[in-house]
Design a protein around this motif. Structure first.
Motif, short mmCIF file in Angstrom:
data_model
loop_
_atom_site.label_atom_id
_atom_site.label_comp_id
_atom_site.label_asym_id
_atom_site.label_seq_id
_atom_site.Cartn_x
_atom_site.Cartn_y
_atom_site.Cartn_z
N TRP A 126 0.98 -1.23 -0.06
CA TRP A 126 0.12 -0.11 0.01
C TRP A 126 0.91 1.16 0.11
CZ3 TRP A 126 -4.54 1.25 -1.19
CH2 TRP A 126 -5.10 2.70 -0.59
N ARG A 127 1.00 1.85 -1.17
CA ARG A 127 1.73 3.21 -1.37
C ARG A 127 3.03 3.17 -0.89
NH1 ARG A 127 -2.30 8.03 0.35
NH2 ARG A 127 -4.11 7.46 -0.90
N LYS A 128 3.76 1.85 -1.37
CA LYS A 128 5.18 1.26 -1.26
C LYS A 128 5.65 1.22 0.46
CE LYS A 128 6.06 3.16 -5.71
NZ LYS A 128 7.00 3.97 -6.36
N HIS A 129 4.63 1.24 1.12
CA HIS A 129 5.08 1.07 2.54
C HIS A 129 4.63 -0.08 3.32
CE1 HIS A 129 6.42 5.07 2.66
NE2 HIS A 129 5.26 5.62 2.35
N GLY A 130 4.34 -1.39 2.65
CA GLY A 130 3.93 -2.54 3.34
C GLY A 130 2.40 -3.01 3.06
N PRO A 131 1.96 -4.09 3.70
CA PRO A 131 0.62 -4.32 3.20
C PRO A 131 -0.42 -3.61 4.13
CG PRO A 131 1.57 -5.83 4.69
CD PRO A 131 2.87 -4.86 4.42
N ARG A 132 -1.57 -3.45 3.45
CA ARG A 132 -2.82 -2.99 4.08
C ARG A 132 -3.79 -4.06 3.99
NH1 ARG A 132 -6.33 2.33 2.44
NH2 ARG A 132 -8.23 1.78 3.54
N ARG A 133 -4.33 -4.23 5.24
CA ARG A 133 -5.46 -5.36 5.55
C ARG A 133 -6.53 -4.68 6.31
NH1 ARG A 133 -0.48 -8.36 5.54
NH2 ARG A 133 -0.32 -9.65 3.65
N ASP A 134 -7.51 -4.22 5.62
CA ASP A 134 -8.88 -3.66 6.20
C ASP A 134 -9.27 -4.70 7.32
OD1 ASP A 134 -8.00 -1.21 5.12
OD2 ASP A 134 -9.89 -1.36 3.58
N CYS A 135 -10.13 -3.90 7.90
CA CYS A 135 -11.04 -4.76 9.06
C CYS A 135 -12.51 -4.80 8.61
CB CYS A 135 -10.87 -4.44 10.52
SG CYS A 135 -9.43 -4.66 11.39
N ALA A 136 -13.35 -5.61 8.91
CA ALA A 136 -14.56 -5.53 8.80
C ALA A 136 -15.56 -5.97 9.77
CB ALA A 136 -14.94 -6.36 7.41
N PHE A 137 -16.74 -5.40 9.95
CA PHE A 137 -17.66 -5.95 10.84
C PHE A 137 -18.52 -7.32 10.48
CE2 PHE A 137 -17.80 -1.42 12.14
CZ PHE A 137 -16.93 -1.71 13.18
N ILE A 138 -18.88 -8.26 11.17
CA ILE A 138 -19.59 -9.53 10.67
C ILE A 138 -20.68 -9.36 11.98
CG2 ILE A 138 -19.68 -11.96 10.55
CD1 ILE A 138 -17.65 -10.58 8.66
N VAL A 139 -21.86 -9.44 11.56
CA VAL A 139 -23.06 -9.53 12.28
C VAL A 139 -23.40 -11.19 12.64
CG1 VAL A 139 -25.52 -9.27 12.33
CG2 VAL A 139 -24.25 -7.66 10.88
N ASP A 140 -23.35 -11.01 13.89
CA ASP A 140 -23.38 -12.44 14.74
C ASP A 140 -24.83 -12.57 15.08
OD1 ASP A 140 -20.50 -13.16 14.18
OD2 ASP A 140 -20.10 -12.02 16.09
N ASP A 141 -25.62 -11.47 15.57
CA ASP A 141 -26.64 -11.51 16.16
C ASP A 141 -27.38 -10.23 15.59
OD1 ASP A 141 -28.96 -11.67 17.76
OD2 ASP A 141 -27.92 -11.89 19.69
N ASP B 58 -30.62 -9.63 16.59
CA ASP B 58 -31.13 -8.99 17.63
C ASP B 58 -30.50 -8.28 18.52
OD1 ASP B 58 -33.73 -10.21 16.52
OD2 ASP B 58 -33.21 -12.14 17.32
N ALA B 59 -29.19 -8.40 18.63
CA ALA B 59 -28.60 -7.65 19.58
C ALA B 59 -28.42 -6.15 19.09
CB ALA B 59 -27.14 -8.32 19.97
N PRO B 60 -28.28 -5.09 20.10
CA PRO B 60 -28.24 -3.83 19.61
C PRO B 60 -26.85 -3.37 19.19
CG PRO B 60 -28.43 -3.67 21.92
CD PRO B 60 -28.70 -5.30 21.51
N GLY B 61 -26.57 -2.90 18.09
CA GLY B 61 -25.33 -2.20 17.85
C GLY B 61 -24.15 -3.16 17.96
N PHE B 62 -23.03 -2.71 18.35
CA PHE B 62 -21.91 -3.61 18.23
C PHE B 62 -21.81 -4.99 19.12
CE2 PHE B 62 -17.17 -4.64 18.98
CZ PHE B 62 -16.72 -4.72 17.95
N ALA B 63 -22.97 -4.87 19.99
CA ALA B 63 -22.87 -6.04 20.74
C ALA B 63 -23.34 -7.15 19.95
CB ALA B 63 -24.10 -5.93 21.98
N GLY B 64 -24.11 -7.20 18.97
CA GLY B 64 -24.32 -8.29 17.97
C GLY B 64 -23.34 -8.51 16.82
N SER C 25 -18.91 -9.06 15.41
CA SER C 25 -17.58 -9.52 15.54
C SER C 25 -16.70 -8.62 14.60
CB SER C 25 -17.43 -10.58 15.30
OG SER C 25 -17.92 -11.75 16.32
N VAL C 26 -15.46 -8.47 14.85
CA VAL C 26 -14.67 -7.94 13.91
C VAL C 26 -13.70 -8.60 13.52
CG1 VAL C 26 -12.71 -6.14 13.82
CG2 VAL C 26 -14.66 -5.73 15.38
N VAL C 27 -13.11 -8.65 12.15
CA VAL C 27 -12.11 -9.54 11.35
C VAL C 27 -11.29 -8.55 10.51
CG1 VAL C 27 -13.74 -11.38 11.24
CG2 VAL C 27 -13.79 -9.75 9.23
N ARG C 28 -10.33 -9.01 10.51
CA ARG C 28 -9.01 -8.36 9.64
C ARG C 28 -9.19 -9.41 8.41
NH1 ARG C 28 -4.19 -7.60 12.29
NH2 ARG C 28 -5.06 -5.48 12.96
#
Length: 118
Positions: free
Chosen positions: A47-62, A64-70, A72-75
């Protein structure tokens, strides 16, 4: 969604990607057209000649759970696809993160996560 793949079948086409576009509905964000948003997820070895870039994303697990409580995060470690028996399979290899604690940090009011090690 988990699918069983018969490994005896021949892969017809294999591709590796350095980014992907995610489209999703975000009704609380007025900046998109009627709540629709698009985000580019990067997973590139340079990434711009400075090494790798690996973004993160949210995965919906639940749903029914409000917001981030439901959620997970993955890279994203690898984005790839393959075709087998005429069926296209988009895939990602991810590194899972786990939440530290049961609620957001009281000082920052943000969730703290750390890599899940198995």
């Amino acid at each position: 969604m988990d699918k069983d793949v018969d490994l005896d079948d021949e892969i017809e086409h294999l591709s590796v990607f350095h980014s992907a576009v995610a489209s999703f509905y975000s009704p609380s964000d007025p900046s998109g057209i009627r709540g629709m948003k698009r985000e580019r997820i990067q997973c590139t070895p340079s990434w711009r000649k400075h090494g790798p870039r690996r973004d993160c994303a949210f995965i919906v697990d639940d749903d029914d759970a409000p917001g981030f409580a439901g959620m997970s995060v993955v890279r994203i470690r690898l984005l790839f696809s393959f075709t087998r028996n005429g069926v296209y399979h988009p895939c990602a290899v991810v590194q899972w993160f786990k939440k530290v604690g049961r609620r957001p940090d009281p000082q920052t009011e943000m969730w703290i996560v750390e890599p899940e090690v198995k």
